[in-house]
Design a protein around this motif. Structure first.
Motif, PDB file in Angstrom:
ATOM      1  N   HIS A   5       1.212  -1.242   0.486  1.00 57.76           N
ATOM      2  CA  HIS A   5      -0.281   0.442  -0.050  1.00 57.76           C
ATOM      3  C   HIS A   5       0.927   0.988  -0.003  1.00 57.76           C
ATOM      4  CE1 HIS A   5      -3.756  -2.103   0.044  1.00 57.76           C
ATOM      5  NE2 HIS A   5      -2.985  -2.736   0.619  1.00 57.76           N
ATOM      6  N   ALA A   6       1.645   1.549  -0.752  1.00 57.11           N
ATOM      7  CA  ALA A   6       2.485   2.671  -1.541  1.00 57.11           C
ATOM      8  C   ALA A   6       2.513   2.891  -2.794  1.00 57.11           C
ATOM      9  CB  ALA A   6       4.013   2.147  -0.672  1.00 57.11           C
ATOM     10  N   LEU A   7       1.968   2.225  -3.951  1.00 60.14           N
ATOM     11  CA  LEU A   7       2.562   2.878  -5.384  1.00 60.14           C
ATOM     12  C   LEU A   7       1.710   3.365  -5.731  1.00 60.14           C
ATOM     13  CD1 LEU A   7       3.782  -0.610  -7.000  1.00 60.14           C
ATOM     14  CD2 LEU A   7       5.360   1.843  -6.404  1.00 60.14           C
ATOM     15  N   GLU A   8       0.688   3.174  -5.082  1.00 54.77           N
ATOM     16  CA  GLU A   8      -1.085   4.290  -5.212  1.00 54.77           C
ATOM     17  C   GLU A   8      -0.764   5.732  -4.440  1.00 54.77           C
ATOM     18  OE1 GLU A   8      -2.196   2.089  -0.814  1.00 54.77           O
ATOM     19  OE2 GLU A   8      -0.737   1.323  -2.445  1.00 54.77           O
ATOM     20  N   HIS A   9       0.190   6.241  -4.081  1.00 57.14           N
ATOM     21  CA  HIS A   9       0.556   7.089  -3.668  1.00 57.14           C
ATOM     22  C   HIS A   9       0.819   7.562  -4.199  1.00 57.14           C
ATOM     23  CE1 HIS A   9      -1.824   6.586   0.674  1.00 57.14           C
ATOM     24  NE2 HIS A   9      -1.113   5.649   0.147  1.00 57.14           N
ATOM     25  N   PHE A  10       2.035   7.863  -5.392  1.00 57.07           N
ATOM     26  CA  PHE A  10       3.629   8.055  -5.657  1.00 57.07           C
ATOM     27  C   PHE A  10       2.622   8.929  -6.694  1.00 57.07           C
ATOM     28  CE2 PHE A  10       6.552   4.302  -4.993  1.00 57.07           C
ATOM     29  CZ  PHE A  10       6.516   4.223  -3.855  1.00 57.07           C
ATOM     30  N   GLY A  11       2.801  10.022  -7.189  1.00 56.42           N
ATOM     31  CA  GLY A  11       3.095  11.113  -8.363  1.00 56.42           C
ATOM     32  C   GLY A  11       1.898  11.792  -8.341  1.00 56.42           C
ATOM     33  N   LEU A  12       1.251  11.707  -6.841  1.00 57.41           N
ATOM     34  CA  LEU A  12      -0.291  12.781  -6.592  1.00 57.41           C
ATOM     35  C   LEU A  12       0.510  13.768  -5.816  1.00 57.41           C
ATOM     36  CD1 LEU A  12      -2.744  10.053  -5.493  1.00 57.41           C
ATOM     37  CD2 LEU A  12      -2.176  10.703  -8.359  1.00 57.41           C
ATOM     38  N   GLY A  13       1.232  14.186  -5.266  1.00 55.10           N
ATOM     39  CA  GLY A  13       1.568  15.616  -5.049  1.00 55.10           C
ATOM     40  C   GLY A  13       1.446  15.674  -3.461  1.00 55.10           C
ATOM     41  N   ARG A  14       0.909  14.521  -2.910  1.00 55.22           N
ATOM     42  CA  ARG A  14       0.374  14.140  -1.714  1.00 55.22           C
ATOM     43  C   ARG A  14       1.770  14.359  -0.340  1.00 55.22           C
ATOM     44  NH1 ARG A  14      -3.716   9.530   2.129  1.00 55.22           N
ATOM     45  NH2 ARG A  14      -3.582  10.906   3.507  1.00 55.22           N
ATOM     46  N   TYR A  15       2.912  13.781  -0.675  1.00 55.51           N
ATOM     47  CA  TYR A  15       4.180  13.891   0.316  1.00 55.51           C
ATOM     48  C   TYR A  15       5.643  14.620  -0.196  1.00 55.51           C
ATOM     49  CZ  TYR A  15       1.532  10.036   2.497  1.00 55.51           C
ATOM     50  OH  TYR A  15       0.561   9.392   2.511  1.00 55.51           O
ATOM     51  N   GLY A  16       4.497  15.850  -1.384  1.00 56.46           N
ATOM     52  CA  GLY A  16       5.944  16.723  -1.908  1.00 56.46           C
ATOM     53  C   GLY A  16       6.609  16.332  -2.781  1.00 56.46           C
ATOM     54  N   ASP A  17       6.006  14.939  -3.683  1.00 52.51           N
ATOM     55  CA  ASP A  17       6.611  14.532  -4.836  1.00 52.51           C
ATOM     56  C   ASP A  17       5.473  15.717  -6.047  1.00 52.51           C
ATOM     57  OD1 ASP A  17       4.146  13.670  -4.244  1.00 52.51           O
ATOM     58  OD2 ASP A  17       4.550  11.771  -5.627  1.00 52.51           O
ATOM     59  N   THR A  18       6.515  15.670  -6.728  1.00 54.02           N
ATOM     60  CA  THR A  18       5.775  16.519  -8.494  1.00 54.02           C
ATOM     61  C   THR A  18       4.298  15.328  -8.541  1.00 54.02           C
ATOM     62  OG1 THR A  18       7.415  15.369 -10.005  1.00 54.02           O
ATOM     63  CG2 THR A  18       7.364  17.237  -8.933  1.00 54.02           C
ATOM     64  N   VAL A  19       3.279  15.881  -9.360  1.00 52.81           N
ATOM     65  CA  VAL A  19       1.760  15.610  -9.401  1.00 52.81           C
ATOM     66  C   VAL A  19       2.469  15.682 -11.004  1.00 52.81           C
ATOM     67  CG1 VAL A  19      -0.260  16.034 -10.839  1.00 52.81           C
ATOM     68  CG2 VAL A  19       1.171  17.669  -8.553  1.00 52.81           C
ATOM     69  N   ASP A  20       2.853  13.807 -11.151  1.00 49.78           N
ATOM     70  CA  ASP A  20       2.848  12.947 -12.223  1.00 49.78           C
ATOM     71  C   ASP A  20       1.641  11.803 -12.401  1.00 49.78           C
ATOM     72  OD1 ASP A  20       3.518  11.504 -14.297  1.00 49.78           O
ATOM     73  OD2 ASP A  20       5.632  10.749 -13.407  1.00 49.78           O
ATOM     74  N   PHE A  21       0.592  11.670 -12.960  1.00 49.11           N
ATOM     75  CA  PHE A  21      -0.449  10.650 -13.374  1.00 49.11           C
ATOM     76  C   PHE A  21       0.220   9.363 -13.187  1.00 49.11           C
ATOM     77  CE2 PHE A  21      -3.180   8.017 -15.388  1.00 49.11           C
ATOM     78  CZ  PHE A  21      -4.538   7.971 -14.514  1.00 49.11           C
ATOM     79  N   GLU A  22       1.027   9.442 -13.955  1.00 52.23           N
ATOM     80  CA  GLU A  22       1.818   8.130 -14.197  1.00 52.23           C
ATOM     81  C   GLU A  22       2.870   7.985 -13.322  1.00 52.23           C
ATOM     82  OE1 GLU A  22       2.880   7.116 -18.517  1.00 52.23           O
ATOM     83  OE2 GLU A  22       0.717   7.239 -18.520  1.00 52.23           O
TER      84      GLU A  22
END
Length: 62
Positions: A5-22
């Motif tokens: 239950h980590a991959l579903e959070h990647f790329g959504l900007g929630r944890y300071g990462d850039t927004v990236d749909f993929e």
């Protein structure tokens, strides 16, 4: 290697990462680079009707 239950959070900007749909694909590629040849990869993501819950997580199509 496990990724529960980590991959579903990647790329959504929630944890300071850039927004990236993929973004989950980039994360998946990085995880598989760390996996040894012959190693096992255990992962879990939410399954159901494909959607993105705003700024939180993805649900992947079954």
């Amino acid at each position: 290697m496990s990724c529960l239950h980590a991959l579903e959070h990647f790329g959504l900007g929630r944890y300071g990462d850039t927004v990236d749909f993929e973004g989950f694909l980039a994360g998946f590629r990085n995880i598989t680079k760390m996996l040894r040849i012959g190693g096992r990869f255990y992962f879990s993501v939410p399954l159901g009707e494909q959607r993105i819950e705003f700024h939180a997580h993805r649900v992947f199509f079954v």
